[in-house]
Design a protein around this motif. Sequence first.
Motif, PDB file in Angstrom:
ATOM      1  N   TYR B  35       0.715  -1.182  -0.062  1.00 45.42           N
ATOM      2  CA  TYR B  35      -0.026   0.095   0.063  1.00 45.42           C
ATOM      3  C   TYR B  35       0.812   1.188   0.105  1.00 45.42           C
ATOM      4  O   TYR B  35       1.851   1.264   0.510  1.00 45.42           O
ATOM      5  CB  TYR B  35      -0.771   0.096   1.482  1.00 45.42           C
ATOM      6  N   GLN B  37       0.824   5.394   1.163  1.00 50.14           N
ATOM      7  CA  GLN B  37      -0.130   6.423   1.970  1.00 50.14           C
ATOM      8  C   GLN B  37       0.564   7.575   1.649  1.00 50.14           C
ATOM      9  O   GLN B  37       1.773   7.961   2.051  1.00 50.14           O
ATOM     10  CB  GLN B  37      -0.064   6.068   3.418  1.00 50.14           C
ATOM     11  N   LYS B  40      -2.013  13.275   1.254  1.00 48.56           N
ATOM     12  CA  LYS B  40      -3.315  13.330   1.669  1.00 48.56           C
ATOM     13  C   LYS B  40      -3.809  12.329   2.347  1.00 48.56           C
ATOM     14  O   LYS B  40      -5.115  12.145   2.894  1.00 48.56           O
ATOM     15  CB  LYS B  40      -4.074  13.181   0.439  1.00 48.56           C
ATOM     16  N   LYS B  41      -3.107  11.339   2.849  1.00 51.61           N
ATOM     17  CA  LYS B  41      -3.246  10.312   4.099  1.00 51.61           C
ATOM     18  C   LYS B  41      -4.088   9.197   3.387  1.00 51.61           C
ATOM     19  O   LYS B  41      -4.561   8.334   4.040  1.00 51.61           O
ATOM     20  CB  LYS B  41      -4.192  10.858   4.982  1.00 51.61           C
ATOM     21  N   PHE B  42      -4.274   9.273   2.022  1.00 45.36           N
ATOM     22  CA  PHE B  42      -5.257   8.020   1.577  1.00 45.36           C
ATOM     23  C   PHE B  42      -4.181   6.915   1.537  1.00 45.36           C
ATOM     24  O   PHE B  42      -2.895   6.861   1.327  1.00 45.36           O
ATOM     25  CB  PHE B  42      -5.617   8.181   0.152  1.00 45.36           C
ATOM     26  N   LEU B  43      -4.571   5.749   1.942  1.00 47.93           N
ATOM     27  CA  LEU B  43      -4.124   4.337   1.921  1.00 47.93           C
ATOM     28  C   LEU B  43      -4.698   3.657   0.771  1.00 47.93           C
ATOM     29  O   LEU B  43      -5.709   3.112   0.776  1.00 47.93           O
ATOM     30  CB  LEU B  43      -4.409   3.739   3.292  1.00 47.93           C
ATOM     31  N   PHE B  90       3.182   0.715   3.152  1.00 51.30           N
ATOM     32  CA  PHE B  90       2.929  -0.407   4.008  1.00 51.30           C
ATOM     33  C   PHE B  90       2.683  -1.733   3.294  1.00 51.30           C
ATOM     34  O   PHE B  90       2.290  -1.891   2.309  1.00 51.30           O
ATOM     35  CB  PHE B  90       1.458  -0.035   4.755  1.00 51.30           C
TER      36      PHE B  90
END
Lengths: 112, 113
Positions: B35, B37, B40-43, B90
Motif C-alpha cells: 500500500y 499512503q 493526503k493520507k489516503f491508503l 505499507f
Amino acid sequence: DQQVKQNSPSLSVQEGRISILNCDYTNSMFDYFLWYKKYPAEGPTFLISISSIKDKNEDGRFTVFLNKSAKHLSLHIVPSQPGDSAVYFCAAENSGNTPLVFGKGTRLSVIA
Amino acid sequence: DTAVSQTPKYLVTQMGNDKSIKCEQNLGHDTMYWYKQDSKKFLKIMFSYNNKELIINETVPNRFSPKSPDKAHLNLHINSLELGDSAVYFCASSRRGTPQEQFFGPGTRLTVL
C-alpha cells in the motif's frame, strides 16, 4: 473518486465518554466493512468488522453499526480511554472481488 | 515476534535513484500486499500477491515492480525515483479469502529529494 469517506478528520472526546466515528460509502457492491486503528509510526491494526448481512457487531468496548440503506457505518467506543487515541480507518470490500478500499482516517484524541 | 516486518523504516534518496523496500511476514499467510499512503493520507493498494503470484496490480507506474521470492516475502523495487514517490509504504498480509483482515507492517517512509 472516494468510495469510502470519513468526513471528520479529527475528534476529541473526554475519557469515559462515548466516541463515535463515522464512515460513508458509495459503492453498493461493498459487502464487508472493517475498522483499523493506527498509532504513529506503526502500521494499521485490525479492530473490528461487520458483514453486510448484519447491522451490528460488538466486541468489548467497540461496536460497529451498519446502515445499508444510508450507506453509512459507525464505530462506537465506550467508555473511551486515553489509549484509544489513534487514527481510525474505515475500509470496505466486495468479497474477494476488489481490494480493500480505505477512507482517509479520523484522528481520535481521548482527553483524560 | 514481529508478524510483518519491513526494512528500512526510513529511506531518503535522490531523484533518479533505484531503491528497494523489503517485507517479510511470519504468520503463514499466503497473500501479501503493498500500500501507499500519500500526503493526503489516503491508503491505497498498489499490488497484491497470492502464493507468489500477482493478483492485483492497480494503476501504478511500471517503475514500481514487486518481487515475491517466496510466500513469506514481498519486496518492492522502485526505479528512477521521482519526487511524487515520497510517501509511506505499507506491506500487509492476510489469509486467503474473506474477510481480508490484513496485518500491516510498520511502514517505510520514503523521501525523495
